[in-house]
Scaffold this motif. Sequence first.
Motif, PDB file in Angstrom:
ATOM      1  N   ASP A 235       0.858  -1.166  -0.002  1.00 51.96           N
ATOM      2  CA  ASP A 235      -0.010  -0.135  -0.029  1.00 51.96           C
ATOM      3  C   ASP A 235       0.891   1.121   0.125  1.00 51.96           C
ATOM      4  OD1 ASP A 235      -3.013  -0.771   0.723  1.00 51.96           O
ATOM      5  OD2 ASP A 235      -1.646  -2.300   1.570  1.00 51.96           O
ATOM      6  N   LEU A 236       2.101   1.230   0.472  1.00 49.31           N
ATOM      7  CA  LEU A 236       2.908   2.186   0.564  1.00 49.31           C
ATOM      8  C   LEU A 236       4.419   1.969  -0.001  1.00 49.31           C
ATOM      9  CD1 LEU A 236       3.883   5.396   1.320  1.00 49.31           C
ATOM     10  CD2 LEU A 236       4.715   4.179   3.645  1.00 49.31           C
ATOM     11  N   GLY A 256       1.328   6.118  -2.618  1.00 49.66           N
ATOM     12  CA  GLY A 256       0.513   5.292  -1.842  1.00 49.66           C
ATOM     13  C   GLY A 256       0.049   5.739  -0.526  1.00 49.66           C
ATOM     14  N   ARG A 257      -0.419   5.097   0.291  1.00 45.71           N
ATOM     15  CA  ARG A 257      -0.982   5.524   1.582  1.00 45.71           C
ATOM     16  C   ARG A 257       0.064   6.219   2.427  1.00 45.71           C
ATOM     17  NH1 ARG A 257      -4.363   1.302   5.025  1.00 45.71           N
ATOM     18  NH2 ARG A 257      -5.508   1.316   3.085  1.00 45.71           N
ATOM     19  N   GLU A 258      -0.518   7.377   3.022  1.00 42.44           N
ATOM     20  CA  GLU A 258       0.468   7.916   3.853  1.00 42.44           C
ATOM     21  C   GLU A 258       1.720   8.761   3.220  1.00 42.44           C
ATOM     22  OE1 GLU A 258      -0.646   9.017   6.782  1.00 42.44           O
ATOM     23  OE2 GLU A 258      -2.179   7.576   7.054  1.00 42.44           O
ATOM     24  N   ALA A 328      -1.015  -2.811   4.263  1.00 39.27           N
ATOM     25  CA  ALA A 328      -2.026  -2.502   5.275  1.00 39.27           C
ATOM     26  C   ALA A 328      -2.153  -3.413   6.510  1.00 39.27           C
ATOM     27  CB  ALA A 328      -3.491  -2.283   4.606  1.00 39.27           C
TER      28      ALA A 328
END
Length: 567
Positions: A235-236, A256-258, A328
């Motif tokens: 996710d990242l 991606g995420r964050e 995640a």
Amino acid sequence: MRLPQLRLDDLLEELQSRIDTARGTWDRLHSLLEAVLSVGSELDLEQVLQRIVEAAATLVDAEYAALGVLGPDGPGGQRIVQFLTVGLTDEEIAAIGPYPSGHGTLGELVRNPEPLRLAELSAHPVSHGFPPGHPPMRTFLGAPLRVRDQVFGNLYLTEKRGGAQFDAEDEAVLLTLAVAAGVAIDNARLYEESRRRERWLRATTQVTHSLLSGSPHAEVLALIAEHAREITGADLAVVALPVGDGENLAVELAIGREADKHRGLVMPVGGSLSGAAFRGGVPVTSPDVSRDARVSAGPPRFAELGPAVAVPVGTTAGVRGVLFLARALGQPDFTGPDTEPLLGFAGQAAVAMELAERQHAAEQVALLEERDRIARDLHDLAVQRIFATGMTLQSAARFIDDGTASERVLRAVGDLDETIGIIRATVFGTPPGAGEEEHDLRARVVRAAGAAAGPLGFAPSLGMEGALDAEVPEEVADHMMAVLGEALTNVARHAHASRAEVLLDTTGSEAVLTVADDGVGIRPGGRRSGLRNLAERAERLGGSLELSAPPGGGTVLVWRVPLERPC
């Protein structure tokens, strides 16, 4: 007559019962065969696992079924890393909370991978009970799933419908399904591995093509991160490169995420997960990055992220940076099948980066050599003719009585000098009027030679060989410029020369500056303080200063220093 009739009825009932039993056995065998064919026809691993647990529930008539996939948990241990269920609604799963990790009765199969059948689940010695929100379960049947003699996971079935107990036949059917499931899982894993390898190969090819075709560095890093994130299901993705003395890593790119919380972050090599991979040159994994003590301090940036891996991007010659990936919470950990191809991809990307840099350096060398050739041609042809024309006009100006005409001639001489400077600056890639803040050694030498034309009364000839800007460090370049300035000043003050030549040359192992003139030479007993300074500069860098007087008169100064400092 009634006795034989009764006996005949009993025999008929027994025959019917056996026919029903045989039909039931046939139906069950038929269902088992269908289940085996259904499980074996699928190649996607997730779909295979889901079909296995659904088939198990159907074959033994269980209300609830689950499949726990095992993963490593420290030296020699295993734990449940993936849990698929049948019979529970999404609301019930949410109420129960995180899936079990392998303790209690479920852990018994993890520790002892043998079939387990219980009439009362809570009566087992290792039972820990159920968490709040868990539906009641009594009867239990479990069996291991083996793939090539390795335990892949376990099947768990509870609550046989109708309140009955799981029997030996249920256990035999489940074990038969487990054997077929092991083959199906192996096939799906091999298929998934081949697809993953194909995707890694395509990604490597695309990154290499992008690098060698001259794409911007940032664009290539983004391509590497995006491919790695997509193929591993992360996710990242974060790419960090060393800065300064190599004791810190700066985030060059994050997607991606964050991602926005990582961009621009600088973290220490000695106290970070990425730093451990950078320093050790091997992948470093974490089951939960949000709670890992090796993560450097800084703003919260791992919300809802769990499994992570940091992979060095480099070769045996050195690590260029780190690729960090995170999944995640609740997703599988990064294991060997993830990290091994990821490490290979990162290593091949680093090789491609090095090849691209060498190709760029070779192109720069070719460009500089072409500039040198053009410079020599211009010096031998155009510049000398322009300079001779200027000298002629300057001499003729003394015989012009008209002040206006004389001024125009001198202005034309100035224009010719400026034209010479423009030609030289254009050849060596420095625009006229460029600021002194530039660090291009060739440009600095051109400017220094141009500045010396006034005190000398003529423009010195200039030659440069080799990849000066690529091979000469800034420290050596600074000393070289100081030596050049002092040498040209000495020629202007003391040599009474009509010609001076400047040559810079690098062979890759040493840099050589030669300044020659046709003047009166060095007078015996003259002051030598300036020459001592030049010699000291050379000695400080492990080099030397040589002075000689050619047969035709004048002086030749050769100042040379090694480009690789001695140990």
